[in-house]
Design a protein around this motif. Structure first.
Motif, mmCIF file in Angstrom:
data_model
loop_
_atom_site.group_PDB
_atom_site.id
_atom_site.type_symbol
_atom_site.label_atom_id
_atom_site.label_comp_id
_atom_site.label_asym_id
_atom_site.label_seq_id
_atom_site.Cartn_x
_atom_site.Cartn_y
_atom_site.Cartn_z
ATOM 1 N N THR A 43 38.932 45.210 33.306
ATOM 2 C CA THR A 43 40.105 44.708 34.027
ATOM 3 C C THR A 43 39.893 43.211 34.270
ATOM 4 O OG1 THR A 43 39.165 44.973 36.239
ATOM 5 C CG2 THR A 43 40.238 46.910 35.272
ATOM 6 N N ASP A 44 40.837 42.595 34.988
ATOM 7 C CA ASP A 44 40.689 41.172 35.297
ATOM 8 C C ASP A 44 39.450 40.899 36.133
ATOM 9 O OD1 ASP A 44 42.933 40.603 33.921
ATOM 10 O OD2 ASP A 44 44.245 40.403 35.667
ATOM 11 N N GLN A 96 35.061 42.786 34.005
ATOM 12 C CA GLN A 96 35.189 42.422 32.598
ATOM 13 C C GLN A 96 33.989 42.965 31.811
ATOM 14 O OE1 GLN A 96 36.664 38.466 31.837
ATOM 15 N NE2 GLN A 96 37.186 38.211 33.965
ATOM 16 N N VAL A 136 37.204 33.785 38.420
ATOM 17 C CA VAL A 136 38.601 34.157 38.636
ATOM 18 C C VAL A 136 39.440 32.891 38.616
ATOM 19 C CG1 VAL A 136 40.235 35.159 40.281
ATOM 20 C CG2 VAL A 136 37.958 36.167 40.043
#
Ligand SMILES: [Fe+2]
Length: 307
Positions: free
Chosen positions: A82-83, A86, A123
Motif C-alpha cells: 500500500t502507500d 511498500q 511519505v
C-alpha cells in the motif's frame, strides 16, 4: 479421401519456428515476438529481462513447484503493498537492487554527499515547518535529539531556499506510518523545511535507534529462509531539493551503530556517517533547558550541480 493441406514454404518456415519449442529455442522465439514499433528503451529492458529470466530457469533447472512458489510470493508481495506498507520497495531494497540503481544513477564527485535508497517509509506531502525551532516528535518515544543541518554547493556556498524533507524512526525503531493511529495530519518525526540564508535548518526530534525492517510479510519470510539479519543501523532520512542541483536522497547514520556493516538494505556509505553526540542534561542548542541526557547532530549536506 481428405484433402491434404500443403502450406506455402514461407508459412511452413514460420510454423516450424513457432512450434516444437524446447527449453533452449523458446528464448529466441519470445524475444522475436516483441513488435518492431515497440519503444526502443522498453524493448531493450524487456528483452534483457526475458533473457535473464530464461537463463535463470535453465541455470537452476527450475521446477514447476518452485516456479509456482515464486509466482505466489510475488503475488502476495504485491497484494500487501500500500502507500504506507511498500512491501515491493522493501523487497527491492533487501535484494540490493534499489541501492544498485541509486549508485549507477547518481555518480558524484568525492566532495558531494552520496545518494542512498529512499526506503519504504517516505511519505509525500509531509507537513511544512518553520526553518528553526520545530519539535517533530512531541508524541514519540525517545531521548531528545537536536539536529542542525546545513546545505551547500560543492564550493561551500550556502544554498538558501532548499527544501529539506526529513523522516525518521523513533526511539523504539518505529516510523509513524507503522502505527495504527497513523494519518498525515498527525505526522510524527517527519516534516519539510526550507533552508535560511545561511543554508541552515534546525529542529528537535528524538534519537533514533537501530531497527528491524517489517518481518511480518513476504520480505520477512525471505529473510528468515535465508538466515539474514533484518536490522538497519540508526539513521535519519533526508531528501534535499534545490533548483540547479541533483536532488539528494540520503541518510545520516549514527557513526557508532553496531549494524553499520550488516545493513539489510545495503545503504551505508562512509560519507553518510554522522556524529550524534551525547550530552548531559542542561542547555540545549535551541536555547531550552533539557533535564534528561540528549543528543546533538550537526551535519552539512553538499549538493552536486546538475549537468
Ligand atoms: Fe529508515
Amino acid at each position: 479421401m481428405p484433402r491434404q493441406h500443403r502450406p506455402l514454404p514461407s508459412r511452413r518456415n514460420t510454423t516450424r519456428a513457432m512450434r516444437n519449442l524446447d527449453e533452449h529455442t523458446i528464448t529466441a522465439e519470445v524475444l522475436g515476438r516483441i513488435g518492431t514499433k515497440t519503444d526502443p528503451r522498453l524493448r531493450d529492458i524487456l528483452q534483457s529481462a526475458i533473457r535473464h529470466l530464461h537463463e535463470l530457469a535453465r541455470e537452476v533447472n527450475l521446477t514447476e513447484a518452485e516456479w509456482l512458489a515464486g509466482v505466489r510470493f510475488l503475488t502476495r508481495t504485491g497484494q500487501m503493498s500500500t502507500d504506507v506498507r511498500q512491501e515491493m520497495v522493501l523487497l527491492s531494497d533487501t535484494l540490493g537492487l534499489s541501492q544498485l540503481v541509486v549508485a549507477q544513477s547518481h555518480r558524484r564527485p568525492p566532495a558531494a554527499t552520496e545518494q542512498t535508497v529512499l526506503g519504504p517509509f517516505h511519505v509525500e506531502g509531509a507537513p511544512v515547518r518553520i526553518s528553526h525551532g520545530t519539535m517533530l516528535g512531541d508524541r514519540s518515544p525517545g531521548s531528545p535529539l537536536f539536529v542542525s543541518a546545513r546545505v551547500t554547493n560543492g564550493a561551500g556556498i550556502p544554498l538558501e531556499g532548499a527544501h529539506v524533507d526529513v523522516w525518521q524512526a523513533d526511539g523504539e525503531g518505529l516510523y509513524d506510518v507503522q502505527k495504527p493511529e497513523w494519518e498525515l495530519g498527525r505526522a510524527q518525526l517527519r516534516a519539510v523545511f526550507c533552508t535560511d540564508e545561511q543554508g541552515r535548518v534546525s529542529f528537535r526530534s528524538v534519537m533514533p535507534t537501530h531497527y528491524a525492517i517489517p518481518t511480518d510479510g513476504t520480505v520477512g519470510e525471505m529473510m528468515r529462509a535465508t538466515h539474514r539479519s533484518p536490522m538497519r543501523p540508526a539513521h535519519v532520512h533526508f531528501r534535499i531539493v534545490h533548483p540547479g542541483f541533483d536532488p539528494l536522497v540520503t541518510h545520516v547514520f549514527a557513526a557508532d551503530d553496531p549494524y553499520l556493516d550488516t545493513d539489510c538494505v545495503f545503504g551505508v556509505l562512509s560519507t553518510c556517517l554522522g556524529t550524534f553526540i551525547r550530552r548531559e542534561p542542561g542547555a540545549a542548542p535551541d536555547g531550552s533547558v533539557v533535564n534528561v541526557p540528549f543528543h546533538t547532530l550537526d551535519y552539512t549536506f553538499i549538493l552536486h550541480e546538475s549537468l
